[in-house]
Design an enzyme around this catalytic site. Sequence first.
Site, PDB file in Angstrom:
ATOM      1  N   LYS A 111       0.826  -1.208   0.000  1.00 42.58           N
ATOM      2  CA  LYS A 111       0.000   0.000   0.000  1.00 42.58           C
ATOM      3  C   LYS A 111       0.858   1.254   0.000  1.00 42.58           C
ATOM      4  CE  LYS A 111      -4.210  -1.864   2.020  1.00 42.58           C
ATOM      5  NZ  LYS A 111      -5.264  -1.694   3.017  1.00 42.58           N
ATOM      6  N   LYS A 194      -4.121 -10.034  -7.252  1.00 46.48           N
ATOM      7  CA  LYS A 194      -5.429 -10.380  -6.682  1.00 46.48           C
ATOM      8  C   LYS A 194      -6.482  -9.343  -7.107  1.00 46.48           C
ATOM      9  CE  LYS A 194      -5.020  -7.833  -2.434  1.00 46.48           C
ATOM     10  NZ  LYS A 194      -4.966  -7.638  -1.037  1.00 46.48           N
ATOM     11  N   LYS A 197     -10.218  -3.869  -4.462  1.00 48.96           N
ATOM     12  CA  LYS A 197     -11.093  -2.691  -4.492  1.00 48.96           C
ATOM     13  C   LYS A 197     -10.372  -1.486  -5.062  1.00 48.96           C
ATOM     14  CE  LYS A 197     -12.991  -3.747  -0.040  1.00 48.96           C
ATOM     15  NZ  LYS A 197     -12.385  -3.520   1.249  1.00 48.96           N
TER      16      LYS A 197
HETATM   17  P1  TYM Z   1     -10.524  -6.006   3.044  1.00 47.76           P
HETATM   18  O1  TYM Z   1     -11.560  -4.974   3.251  1.00 47.76           O
HETATM   19  O2  TYM Z   1      -9.382  -5.710   2.138  1.00 47.76           O
HETATM   20  O3  TYM Z   1     -11.172  -7.343   2.507  1.00 47.76           O
HETATM   21  C1  TYM Z   1     -12.293  -7.934   3.119  1.00 47.76           C
HETATM   22  C2  TYM Z   1     -12.220  -9.450   3.015  1.00 47.76           C
HETATM   23  O4  TYM Z   1     -12.173  -9.881   1.652  1.00 47.76           O
HETATM   24  C3  TYM Z   1     -11.057 -10.736   1.457  1.00 47.76           C
HETATM   25  N1  TYM Z   1     -10.535 -10.520   0.101  1.00 47.76           N
HETATM   26  C4  TYM Z   1     -10.382 -11.487  -0.816  1.00 47.76           C
HETATM   27  N2  TYM Z   1     -10.634 -12.804  -0.773  1.00 47.76           N
HETATM   28  C5  TYM Z   1     -10.389 -13.523  -1.900  1.00 47.76           C
HETATM   29  N3  TYM Z   1      -9.894 -12.973  -3.037  1.00 47.76           N
HETATM   30  C6  TYM Z   1      -9.634 -11.650  -3.124  1.00 47.76           C
HETATM   31  N4  TYM Z   1      -9.163 -11.124  -4.247  1.00 47.76           N
HETATM   32  C7  TYM Z   1      -9.877 -10.847  -1.964  1.00 47.76           C
HETATM   33  N5  TYM Z   1      -9.733  -9.524  -1.711  1.00 47.76           N
HETATM   34  C8  TYM Z   1     -10.137  -9.347  -0.447  1.00 47.76           C
HETATM   35  C9  TYM Z   1     -10.057 -10.313   2.507  1.00 47.76           C
HETATM   36  O5  TYM Z   1      -9.103 -11.317   2.760  1.00 47.76           O
HETATM   37  C10 TYM Z   1     -10.951 -10.030   3.679  1.00 47.76           C
HETATM   38  O6  TYM Z   1     -11.288 -11.222   4.356  1.00 47.76           O
HETATM   39  N6  TYM Z   1      -7.672  -5.729   7.133  1.00 47.76           N
HETATM   40  C11 TYM Z   1      -8.921  -6.231   6.613  1.00 47.76           C
HETATM   41  C12 TYM Z   1     -10.153  -5.725   7.388  1.00 47.76           C
HETATM   42  C13 TYM Z   1     -10.129  -5.996   8.858  1.00 47.76           C
HETATM   43  C14 TYM Z   1     -10.335  -7.242   9.489  1.00 47.76           C
HETATM   44  C15 TYM Z   1     -10.287  -6.966  10.899  1.00 47.76           C
HETATM   45  C16 TYM Z   1     -10.553  -8.537   9.025  1.00 47.76           C
HETATM   46  C17 TYM Z   1      -9.965  -5.064   9.846  1.00 47.76           C
HETATM   47  N7  TYM Z   1     -10.064  -5.654  11.064  1.00 47.76           N
HETATM   48  C18 TYM Z   1     -10.441  -8.012  11.834  1.00 47.76           C
HETATM   49  C19 TYM Z   1     -10.722  -9.556   9.967  1.00 47.76           C
HETATM   50  C20 TYM Z   1     -10.659  -9.289  11.348  1.00 47.76           C
HETATM   51  C21 TYM Z   1      -9.091  -5.768   5.179  1.00 47.76           C
HETATM   52  O7  TYM Z   1      -8.551  -4.781   4.771  1.00 47.76           O
HETATM   53  O8  TYM Z   1      -9.968  -6.498   4.446  1.00 47.76           O
END
Ligand code: TYM
Length: 327
Positions: A111, A194, A197
């Site tokens: 990032k 991957k 967003k």
């Molecule tokens: P975030 O918002 O980037 O993504 C949310 C969830 O989607 C999954 N994900 C994917 N899975 C499969 N293929 C992909 N291309 C893909 N892109 C995203 C992510 O693995 C995630 O499960 N840091 C985290 C948010 C967070 C969080 C937490 C998660 C904050 N606190 C506590 C679990 C527990 C994040 O940025 O996810």
Amino acid sequence: KKRVFSGIQPTGNIHLGNYLGAIRNWVGAQDQYDNIFCIVDLHAITLPINAKELHQNTRKLAALYLACGLDTRYCNLFVQSHVHEHAEMSWIMNCYTPMGWLNRMTQFKTKADENPESVNTGLYCYPVLMACDILLYQTHYVPVGDDQRQHVEITRDIAQRFNSLYKKRVFTLPEAQIRDTGARIMSLENPSKKMSKSDPNPASRINLLDEPKVIKQKIARATTDSLRLVAFDPERPGITNLLTIYQMLTGQPEQEIEAEFAGKGYGDFKAALTDRLVATLEPIQRRYNEYINDMVSLEGILKQGADRVRPQATATLNRVKEVIGLG
Ligand code: TYM
């Protein structure tokens, strides 16, 4: 019941990767666990984001959680900033996290490289806030996609270090739940990256709210190869990614899918995939529209979620303060 905690950032278009890697798994197992699903708006401000957009995205994500099938009988849904304990605990745990551990976080490096002009301290400390999200609720399982593996690992390290420093079991050690299939859905444009967003190319992802016409165009444009062979093959990540998506939507085994498209071209397969995607997303979009047009109920659900989870967060934070001599 064991406690499950997970979250998504309200930073824009929720896509098929978020659905197949996370939300769908939460929905599928929700009756087995005591679930908390968060909209992590405090994480969303680690990169520049417009105020109005952040506020709207937060509500949109809540409506999508419900539209995808999360049920308030089994889950508490809440907004991270509505429970102040996350921010307070995060400061404390910053002071118990060696910088060396944060320096090793690959997502920070990525990032920071993508946004060189706006790297702030919050982005650097992001994993500590995420650890606090998980640890505040004495979480057993964290269902996430593959890209969050390292963040759950550091959460365990932070918890273990704290517990052993004070020789007390203040925190439950959480475990990541990462599925074998769908934990890493790839970009439609460049299947070595991957699906994300923040990818500047909107054709690289299917958003959950994309119209059928748009889905059709994006799948038609999706990168494959010149072999014209519809088969799972790690050497051919484009078609394999599309097949993985198809497999997850149909529940069919690999051989059955390959047999179905034997002798057929990518066009036939892409048409079938488009139909499946539309059939999966249409009901979600219909329900989404109902939830997003009833803002009073939506706000009520989020308030109730925060009210229900807050006592557990307060209890853990108070215990931490007591153990370290604060207050
Ligand atoms: P975030 O918002 O980037 O993504 C949310 C969830 O989607 C999954 N994900 C994917 N899975 C499969 N293929 C992909 N291309 C893909 N892109 C995203 C992510 O693995 C995630 O499960 N840091 C985290 C948010 C967070 C969080 C937490 C998660 C904050 N606190 C506590 C679990 C527990 C994040 O940025 O996810």
